[in-house]
Design an enzyme around this catalytic site. Structure first.
Site, PDB file in Angstrom:
ATOM      1  N   HIS A 157       0.848  -1.183   0.000  1.00  0.00           N
ATOM      2  CA  HIS A 157       0.000   0.000   0.000  1.00  0.00           C
ATOM      3  C   HIS A 157       0.888   1.239   0.000  1.00  0.00           C
ATOM      4  CE1 HIS A 157       0.769  -1.154   4.160  1.00  0.00           C
ATOM      5  NE2 HIS A 157       0.551   0.088   4.531  1.00  0.00           N
ATOM      6  N   TYR A 160       4.786   3.080  13.699  1.00  0.00           N
ATOM      7  CA  TYR A 160       5.029   3.981  12.575  1.00  0.00           C
ATOM      8  C   TYR A 160       4.474   5.370  12.853  1.00  0.00           C
ATOM      9  CZ  TYR A 160       0.250   2.720  11.142  1.00  0.00           C
ATOM     10  OH  TYR A 160      -1.107   2.505  11.108  1.00  0.00           O
TER      11      TYR A 160
END
Length: 184
Positions: free
Chosen positions: A69, A131
């Site tokens: 993605h 993240y």
């Protein structure tokens, strides 16, 4: 325990995709690590204009595989624990479109993923994936992301766990091939 950790960065064949070694210090009590120290990371090559606005963590079980993605934001990703095989695929227009890079991630490896570069990972152990991004997540922004099938032969990724044995979402199994993506 010394409270100093260091970051060392290296470039890859995908422009802007950077891999960092983020050291940690240990003693009998455990360990300490600066996962994101802006000044040290900038000195090691992180773009100066990367400003974190959101940090998220995901738990993934061994053999789980997250599909390719490419979101419309920059991402700095690392593991809190565990090991993963990560693959990156350049989906930006230009001479490196379709270039792939793979990296084995552990708790001392971090990766800066520029917007337009697809990322995916396969869990070699249970792990926590941490993240940070420079834009807030929204469904509208996520809808503009590009997705590519993990089995695409053009990506030429050699997954350590065969995809037919990995844990994949139905959505990730059905993403388009690289050749099917709209190109401008």
């Amino acid at each position: 325990m010394t409270a100093t950790t260091h970051a060392h960065g290296k470039t890859t064949t995908i422009p802007g995709l950077l891999v960092f070694t983020v050291s940690k210090v240990e003693d009998d009590r455990g360990w300490f690590q600066e996962k994101f120290h802006r000044a040290k990371l900038i000195e090691a090559g992180l773009p100066r204009d990367f400003t974190v606005v959101q940090t998220s963590v995901a738990f993934n079980r061994e053999r789980s595989t997250r599909g390719f993605h490419a979101e419309p934001w920059n991402k700095y990703a690392s593991l809190v624990d565990g090991r993963a095989f990560a693959a990156y695929l350049d989906l930006r227009e230009g001479p490196t479109f379709g270039t792939s890079v793979s990296v084995e991630l552990d708790d001392e490896t971090a990766v800066f993923v520029p917007a337009g570069v697809a990322n995916s990972y396969q869990c070699l152990t249970d792990l926590h994936y941490l993240y940070s991004v420079d834009q807030h997540w929204s469904s509208e922004a996520y809808d503009s992301a590009s997705f590519v099938n993990l089995a695409d032969p053009m990506a030429a990724v050699h997954w350590p766990i065969p995809l037919n044995e990995a844990l994949l979402s139905e959505r990730d199994r059905n993403h388009p091939m690289l050749s099917e993506l709209p190109r401008s």
